[in-house]
Design an enzyme around this catalytic site. Structure first.
Site, PDB file in Angstrom:
ATOM      1  N   GLU A   1     -11.942  -1.866   8.736  1.00 44.28           N
ATOM      2  CA  GLU A   1     -10.258  -1.364   9.165  1.00 44.28           C
ATOM      3  C   GLU A   1     -10.589  -1.593  10.540  1.00 44.28           C
ATOM      4  OE1 GLU A   1      -7.612   1.439   7.845  1.00 44.28           O
ATOM      5  OE2 GLU A   1      -6.450  -0.575   7.665  1.00 44.28           O
TER       6      GLU A   1
ATOM      7  N   GLN B   1       1.264  -0.951  -0.543  1.00 47.50           N
ATOM      8  CA  GLN B   1      -0.355  -0.292  -0.076  1.00 47.50           C
ATOM      9  C   GLN B   1       0.434   1.311  -0.465  1.00 47.50           C
ATOM     10  OE1 GLN B   1      -1.827   1.324   3.751  1.00 47.50           O
ATOM     11  NE2 GLN B   1      -3.277   1.138   2.753  1.00 47.50           N
TER      12      GLN B   1
ATOM     13  N   GLU C   1      -4.126  10.242  17.972  1.00 47.02           N
ATOM     14  CA  GLU C   1      -4.404  11.869  17.634  1.00 47.02           C
ATOM     15  C   GLU C   1      -6.139  11.952  17.080  1.00 47.02           C
ATOM     16  OE1 GLU C   1      -1.090  10.162  18.355  1.00 47.02           O
ATOM     17  OE2 GLU C   1      -1.250  10.522  20.205  1.00 47.02           O
TER      18      GLU C   1
HETATM   19  C1  LIG Z   1       4.288  -0.238  11.674  1.00 46.15           C
HETATM   20  C2  LIG Z   1       3.944   0.493   9.931  1.00 46.15           C
HETATM   21  C3  LIG Z   1       3.064  -0.067   8.886  1.00 46.15           C
HETATM   22  C4  LIG Z   1       3.111   1.282   7.592  1.00 46.15           C
HETATM   23  N1  LIG Z   1       2.383   0.645   6.877  1.00 46.15           N
HETATM   24  C5  LIG Z   1       2.337   1.518   5.801  1.00 46.15           C
HETATM   25  C6  LIG Z   1       1.778   1.098   4.234  1.00 46.15           C
HETATM   26  O1  LIG Z   1       1.803  -0.379   4.466  1.00 46.15           O
HETATM   27  N2  LIG Z   1       1.298   2.101   3.958  1.00 46.15           N
HETATM   28  C7  LIG Z   1       1.463   3.352   3.930  1.00 46.15           C
HETATM   29  O2  LIG Z   1       0.876   4.097   3.114  1.00 46.15           O
HETATM   30  N3  LIG Z   1       1.976   3.959   5.137  1.00 46.15           N
HETATM   31  C8  LIG Z   1       2.033   2.602   6.750  1.00 46.15           C
HETATM   32  N4  LIG Z   1       2.247   3.319   7.435  1.00 46.15           N
HETATM   33  C9  LIG Z   1       2.021   4.729   8.002  1.00 46.15           C
HETATM   34  C10 LIG Z   1       0.981   5.673   8.839  1.00 46.15           C
HETATM   35  O3  LIG Z   1      -0.441   4.443   8.016  1.00 46.15           O
HETATM   36  C11 LIG Z   1       1.903   6.455   9.037  1.00 46.15           C
HETATM   37  O4  LIG Z   1       2.675   6.159  10.153  1.00 46.15           O
HETATM   38  C12 LIG Z   1      -0.054   7.197   9.986  1.00 46.15           C
HETATM   39  O5  LIG Z   1      -0.642   8.002   9.357  1.00 46.15           O
HETATM   40  C13 LIG Z   1       1.083   8.387  10.950  1.00 46.15           C
HETATM   41  O6  LIG Z   1       1.772   9.512   9.763  1.00 46.15           O
HETATM   42  P1  LIG Z   1       3.826   9.376  10.574  1.00 46.15           P
HETATM   43  O7  LIG Z   1       4.110   8.646  10.600  1.00 46.15           O
HETATM   44  O8  LIG Z   1       3.904  10.420   9.540  1.00 46.15           O
HETATM   45  O9  LIG Z   1       2.589  10.688  11.940  1.00 46.15           O
HETATM   46  P2  LIG Z   1       2.675  12.396  11.764  1.00 46.15           P
HETATM   47  O10 LIG Z   1       1.443  12.404  11.172  1.00 46.15           O
HETATM   48  O11 LIG Z   1       3.931  13.189  11.555  1.00 46.15           O
HETATM   49  O12 LIG Z   1       2.413  12.170  13.183  1.00 46.15           O
HETATM   50  C14 LIG Z   1       3.539  11.837  13.373  1.00 46.15           C
HETATM   51  C15 LIG Z   1       2.991  12.837  15.612  1.00 46.15           C
HETATM   52  O13 LIG Z   1       2.116  14.023  15.229  1.00 46.15           O
HETATM   53  C16 LIG Z   1       0.451  13.639  16.355  1.00 46.15           C
HETATM   54  N5  LIG Z   1      -0.164  14.244  14.629  1.00 46.15           N
HETATM   55  C17 LIG Z   1      -0.230  14.368  13.284  1.00 46.15           C
HETATM   56  N6  LIG Z   1      -1.381  15.170  13.439  1.00 46.15           N
HETATM   57  C18 LIG Z   1      -1.907  16.103  14.711  1.00 46.15           C
HETATM   58  C19 LIG Z   1      -3.058  16.492  14.650  1.00 46.15           C
HETATM   59  N7  LIG Z   1      -3.302  17.172  13.762  1.00 46.15           N
HETATM   60  N8  LIG Z   1      -3.491  16.146  16.001  1.00 46.15           N
HETATM   61  C20 LIG Z   1      -2.712  16.099  16.888  1.00 46.15           C
HETATM   62  N9  LIG Z   1      -1.998  15.249  16.678  1.00 46.15           N
HETATM   63  C21 LIG Z   1      -1.479  14.818  15.240  1.00 46.15           C
HETATM   64  C22 LIG Z   1       0.302  12.253  15.440  1.00 46.15           C
HETATM   65  O14 LIG Z   1      -0.788  11.296  15.499  1.00 46.15           O
HETATM   66  C23 LIG Z   1       1.718  11.681  15.594  1.00 46.15           C
HETATM   67  O15 LIG Z   1       1.723  11.048  16.917  1.00 46.15           O
HETATM   68  C24 LIG Z   1       2.911   2.401   8.452  1.00 46.15           C
HETATM   69  C25 LIG Z   1       3.387   2.645   9.941  1.00 46.15           C
HETATM   70  C26 LIG Z   1       3.515   1.583  10.821  1.00 46.15           C
HETATM   71  C27 LIG Z   1       4.001   2.338  11.820  1.00 46.15           C
END
Ligand SMILES: Cc1cc2nc3c(=O)[nH]c(=O)nc-3n(C[C@H](O)[C@H](O)[C@H](O)COP(=O)(O)OP(=O)(O)OC[C@H]3O[C@@H](n4cnc5c(N)ncnc54)[C@H](O)[C@@H]3O)c2cc1C
Length: 680
Positions: free
Chosen positions: A539, A421, A665
């Site tokens: 999901e 994905q 969050e």
């Molecule tokens: C093990 C694992 C597998 C994954 N597999 C896939 C995959 O196969 N394909 C794919 O596309 N993605 C994948 N992901 C990505 C996952 O969807 C993202 O990690 C997730 O959407 C969070 O985005 P980020 O990591 O960029 O964190 P960020 O969005 O940068 O967030 C960082 C922190 O800030 C907080 N935050 C951000 N915005 C806000 C807000 N508006 N209000 C309050 N808090 C906020 C978040 O909750 C988090 O704690 C995977 C992630 C993990 C950990």
């Protein structure tokens, strides 16, 4: 009334009950003698002694209800070696009643009895019948307390919600502040959990009366915790006005305090629940432990099977086919490790439980689909590289062209195509719609440039489905398209990233002038956002399943037994809390699962499941780790003794659950907007 109802039938008791029901008489209850006394037999110093044809009663009772106005009292007393219950008229000589004021404005009574004479016919019960009636009445009262506490919490919550929407500070409603929104969402989660717990407790007590002690303890512990938390929060979020006596919040707070200090504190209820509760069996453990073989019906008409025989069939299949060494794996399996199992499911026609028959799926209705997933999880079957089956397949079935369905669906089922994905990007995580990977139309193909990240198991995949930007002019959600990309296309490169567990579980995927045929566009051009959103509801039910937390509890029990921690009071208190947290998660999950079974639309409030499931799982895994002491920090080899719990993998695995599938969050943001309607 509940004590009278629980007493054995007899002339005096029946007369009393009838007059209480008709409102002609008010009967008080006087059984307690010491603070923190939970059971009638813990202290019974009051004595009933035979004197001629009468009995004399001597002793003291505390915290008797009601404080005033009762026509008489149901008094417990020891008579010889037996416990007994007596009707003592309020006007009896030698009975002194002192009123005590309680924190919430109510009152109770202190009874002093010196040579109070009653006829033998006023003895309403003796021995175990007397004790059982008292226990039953007290536990029924605890359930009633729980229900009132839930109502108190709800009322305080509603008042606060209203206040947050109207009170303006710094030029905006105070409810627009995210810190307050998240605190309100947490309070809302507690309330919903308490409601699910109470509903399940009442149903369980009705179905199995012997469980009343346990369910009353659980319901009171949960509802008391909720009411104390919410009423305090309500005062805090109202500022000074919440502290005034002119406002109802103080009443709610004080009513919670009254219940907290009568018939058992939260801690006392927790330990009582733990004493009673057996290890949480899965709902269908009885079926699973010694299943006879059930085979699939030749016509695959699942709807005709009962749920229990369907579950037995899945279990038999797992026992016959699932590799034992892959049960409850400690890491996400790579393709070479799980390929055989994938192909076994494929051969059986069981790989795609939710797809319709005509596309090669099992075509399971909602209830059987849920049962299938639960049985797989219960058995510890590993998660497969399932993006093709779980995400892409349903998208193609709903939005894809006939050619796309024909080309891709059979290859997902055969294992020829393994999909990953491609949604997240370095600068588009929670704010997914700000993604920048660009697809520009050039003749009959898109030219894709950009980068995806955190792509799970992309190194094992043959294809990726990606959200790409095809238009930058309007709203960011409206310029996104859904594209299918062959990872062997020139210009694609994949770089695995090692995670904190040391596994290469996710990857970066780079696109450098990658040509993707126009026919690989799914749905409408710029219509990808709608497709991505269509997958979310189901999901969230699965990420909210209690199975992972239940399995973690079984590991915790294993640690506790090996290390003899059940003798440690501090351990027990925390353990009992987690046990209740998991039981209530299961109750809440059951309610959402019912909606799926009925085919109802899943409401936005389902986010509470994901939050509670992942945070409970996190708390359990932390406790497992702590409880293992030095052993917890040891890295265990996969072939180590099965008696030794490997504490690190669940701890690390739990960290993922609060981030992916929409971080917790973000789930709180959704709840505060879509469910609580707090201002933006
Ligand atoms: C093990 C694992 C597998 C994954 N597999 C896939 C995959 O196969 N394909 C794919 O596309 N993605 C994948 N992901 C990505 C996952 O969807 C993202 O990690 C997730 O959407 C969070 O985005 P980020 O990591 O960029 O964190 P960020 O969005 O940068 O967030 C960082 C922190 O800030 C907080 N935050 C951000 N915005 C806000 C807000 N508006 N209000 C309050 N808090 C906020 C978040 O909750 C988090 O704690 C995977 C992630 C993990 C950990």
């Amino acid at each position: 009334m509940s004590l009278l109802a629980a007493l054995p039938t007899g002339e005096e008791r029946d007369k009393l009950l009838a007059s209480v029901i008709s409102g002609d008489r008010l009967a008080g209850v006087a059984w307690q003698e010491q603070a923190a006394q939970l059971e009638p037999e813990e202290s019974l110093a009051t004595r009933a002694t035979c004197v001629g044809s009468n009995y004399r009663i001597d002793g003291q009772k505390r915290w008797c209800s009601p404080g005033t106005g009762s026509d008489g009292w149901l008094v417990s007393a020891a008579s010889g070696a037996d416990a007994t219950i007596w009707w003592v008229p309020a006007s009896s000589d030698g009975l002194v009643i002192e009123k005590e004021h309680r924190v919430d404005g109510s009152s109770c009574a202190r009874l002093s009895m010196t040579n109070v004479q009653v006829p033998a016919s006023f003895r309403l019960a003796t021995g175990e019948e007397a004790l059982a009636a008292l226990r039953r009445a007290n536990d029924t009262t605890r359930v009633a307390q729980a229900a009132e506490l839930l109502g108190v919490a709800r009322a305080a919550f509603e008042m606060t919600l209203e206040y947050l929407k109207t009170r303006v500070q710094f030029g905006k409603p105070i409810g627009a502040n995210q810190s307050l929104q998240h605190r309100m969402v947490d309070a809302y989660i507690r309330i919903e959990l308490a409601a699910a717990c109470l509903r399940e407790s009442i149903a369980e007590a009705d179905a199995v009366p012997d469980r009343l002690r346990s369910v009353a303890s659980r319901a009171k512990a949960r509802c008391l915790n909720t009411a104390l938390h919410v009423t305090r929060l309500a005062v805090q979020l109202h500022g000074a006005v919440g502290f005034t006596d002119e406002y109802d919040l103080g009443l709610f707070l004080k009513r919670s305090l009254q219940h907290a200090s009568w018939l058992g504190s939260e801690a006392a209820m927790l330990s009582r629940f733990h004493e009673e509760s057996l290890p949480l069996p899965s709902q269908h453990a009885l079926i699973g432990d010694h299943p006879e073989d059930v085979v699939a019906p030749p016509d695959r008409d699942w709807a005709r099977m009962s749920e229990s025989s369907f579950r037995r069939m899945v279990r038999s299949f797992l026992r016959r086919n699932y590799p034992e060494h892959l049960r409850h794996p400690t890491h996400r399996l790579r393709w070479h490790e799980c390929k055989e199992w994938y192909l076994t499911l494929s051969r059986e026609g069981w790989l795609a439980p939710a797809w319709p028959h005509e596309h090669g799926g099992m075509g399971l209705p909602g209830d059987k689909l849920l049962a299938y997933m639960e049985e797989m999880e219960d058995y510890g079957a590993a998660r497969l590289p399932d993006q093709g089956v779980v995400n892409l397949g349903p998208v193609l079935i709903r939005f894809g062209t006939a050619e796309q369905q024909h080309e891709y669906l059979p290859r997902i089922l055969s294992g020829e195509h393994i999909w990953c994905q491609g949604y997240s990007e370095p600068n588009a995580g929670s704010d997914l719609a700000s993604l920048r990977t660009e697809a520009i139309l050039d003749g009959d193909a898109f030219v894709v440039n950009g980068q995806k990240i955190w792509t799970t198991l992309a190194q094992d995949a043959t294809h990726i489905f990606a959200l790409v930007r095809t238009d930058k002019s309007g709203k960011k959600q409206e310029g996104i398209s859904f594209l299918l990309v062959d990872l062997k296309s020139p210009g694609v490169s994949v770089r695995p990233i090692r995670n904190i567990a040391g596994d290469e579980e996710f990857c970066e995927v780079f696109f450098d002038n990658v040509r993707v045929p126009y026919r690989n566009l799914v749905g409408e051009l710029h219509g990808g956002w709608k497709i991505a959103k269509s997958l979310l509801g189901f999901e969230r039910l699965f990420v909210g399943s209690p199975k992972t937390a239940q399995y973690a509890m079984s590991l915790l029990r294993q640690v506790a037994e090996t290390r003899r921690l059940f003798d440690d009071k501090a351990f027990l208190a925390r353990y009992a809390q987690l046990e209740i947290d998991v039981a209530d998660l299961k109750a809440l999950y059951g309610e959402f699962a019912e909606m799926v079974k009925r085919g109802s639309e899943i409401p936005a409030s389902i986010s509470i499941l994901k939050i509670w499931a992942s945070e409970t799982y996190t708390a359990i895994t932390r406790f497992i780790f702590e409880s293992c002491e030095e052993e917890g920090g040891s890295l265990k080899m996969p072939d180590c003794s099965i008696d030794t719990v490997n504490a690190i993998p669940p701890l690390i695995n739990a960290m993922i659950t609060t981030v992916y599938a929409g971080s917790n969050e973000i789930q709180r943001n959704i709840l505060s907007k879509a469910v609580l309607h707090l201002p933006g």
